[in-house]
Motif scaffolding. Structure first.
Motif, mmCIF file in Angstrom:
data_model
loop_
_atom_site.group_PDB
_atom_site.id
_atom_site.type_symbol
_atom_site.label_atom_id
_atom_site.label_comp_id
_atom_site.label_asym_id
_atom_site.label_seq_id
_atom_site.Cartn_x
_atom_site.Cartn_y
_atom_site.Cartn_z
ATOM 1 N N ARG A 19 0.822 -1.211 0.000
ATOM 2 C CA ARG A 19 0.000 0.000 0.000
ATOM 3 C C ARG A 19 0.856 1.261 0.000
ATOM 4 O O ARG A 19 0.703 2.127 -0.856
ATOM 5 C CB ARG A 19 -0.954 0.018 1.185
ATOM 6 C CG ARG A 19 -1.974 1.173 1.090
ATOM 7 C CD ARG A 19 -2.768 1.333 2.351
ATOM 8 N NE ARG A 19 -1.962 1.712 3.489
ATOM 9 C CZ ARG A 19 -1.555 2.956 3.761
ATOM 10 N NH1 ARG A 19 -1.868 3.948 2.978
ATOM 11 N NH2 ARG A 19 -0.836 3.196 4.842
ATOM 12 N N MET A 23 1.303 1.288 -4.082
ATOM 13 C CA MET A 23 0.098 2.029 -4.439
ATOM 14 C C MET A 23 0.346 3.536 -4.394
ATOM 15 O O MET A 23 -0.100 4.266 -5.285
ATOM 16 C CB MET A 23 -1.077 1.653 -3.530
ATOM 17 C CG MET A 23 -1.581 0.241 -3.740
ATOM 18 S SD MET A 23 -2.951 -0.202 -2.629
ATOM 19 C CE MET A 23 -4.338 0.439 -3.561
ATOM 20 N N ARG A 27 0.082 6.080 -7.563
ATOM 21 C CA ARG A 27 -0.856 7.193 -7.444
ATOM 22 C C ARG A 27 -0.166 8.524 -7.746
ATOM 23 O O ARG A 27 -0.721 9.386 -8.423
ATOM 24 C CB ARG A 27 -1.446 7.207 -6.035
ATOM 25 C CG ARG A 27 -2.849 7.674 -5.956
ATOM 26 C CD ARG A 27 -3.437 7.577 -4.576
ATOM 27 N NE ARG A 27 -2.671 8.292 -3.572
ATOM 28 C CZ ARG A 27 -2.027 7.727 -2.552
ATOM 29 N NH1 ARG A 27 -2.055 6.426 -2.378
ATOM 30 N NH2 ARG A 27 -1.352 8.442 -1.689
ATOM 31 N N SER A 43 -6.820 3.065 -2.156
ATOM 32 C CA SER A 43 -5.725 2.942 -1.197
ATOM 33 C C SER A 43 -6.256 3.030 0.237
ATOM 34 O O SER A 43 -5.852 2.254 1.110
ATOM 35 C CB SER A 43 -4.689 4.040 -1.451
ATOM 36 O OG SER A 43 -3.625 3.942 -0.554
ATOM 37 N N PHE A 79 -8.129 -1.332 -7.948
ATOM 38 C CA PHE A 79 -6.992 -0.431 -8.121
ATOM 39 C C PHE A 79 -6.200 -0.814 -9.367
ATOM 40 O O PHE A 79 -5.850 0.046 -10.180
ATOM 41 C CB PHE A 79 -6.095 -0.477 -6.884
ATOM 42 C CG PHE A 79 -4.929 0.472 -6.957
ATOM 43 C CD1 PHE A 79 -5.069 1.793 -6.581
ATOM 44 C CD2 PHE A 79 -3.688 0.034 -7.396
ATOM 45 C CE1 PHE A 79 -3.996 2.674 -6.637
ATOM 46 C CE2 PHE A 79 -2.602 0.903 -7.458
ATOM 47 C CZ PHE A 79 -2.760 2.224 -7.083
#
Length: 89
Positions: A19, A23, A27, A43, A79
């Motif tokens: 994460r 992620m 992002r 997230s 995601f």
């Protein structure tokens, strides 16, 4: 099933290595504000899924751990599906 110590370690590892590291990096590379906002929500969802799994592991609640694990899989897939919406400049 039932190895609660390993499940708690999994949630810590996944939060840090997946994460926060993966992620968040992806992002930050997104340029479309709408997609970036959706990615942030996924997230955040992953954060809450991991918290739910960890809390269930502390109380050794198998049903609750499975519920949050299933939600985790859905949120990660969603995601990853954002990839098809990202336009590289």
């Amino acid at each position: 099933d039932g190895n609660w110590t390993e499940i708690k370690e999994f949630t810590k590892f996944y939060d840090l290595e997946f994460r926060k590291a993966k992620m968040a990096r992806v992002r930050k590379m997104m340029t479309d504000k709408e997609i970036k906002g959706v990615a942030l929500q996924f997230s955040n969802n992953v954060t809450f899924d991991l918290i739910g799994i960890n809390r269930a592991a502390r109380t050794e609640d198998t049903a609750e751990a499975r519920k949050y694990f299933d939600e985790l899989k859905i949120d990660i897939k969603a995601f990853l599906d954002l990839e098809s919406k990202v336009v590289l400049e």
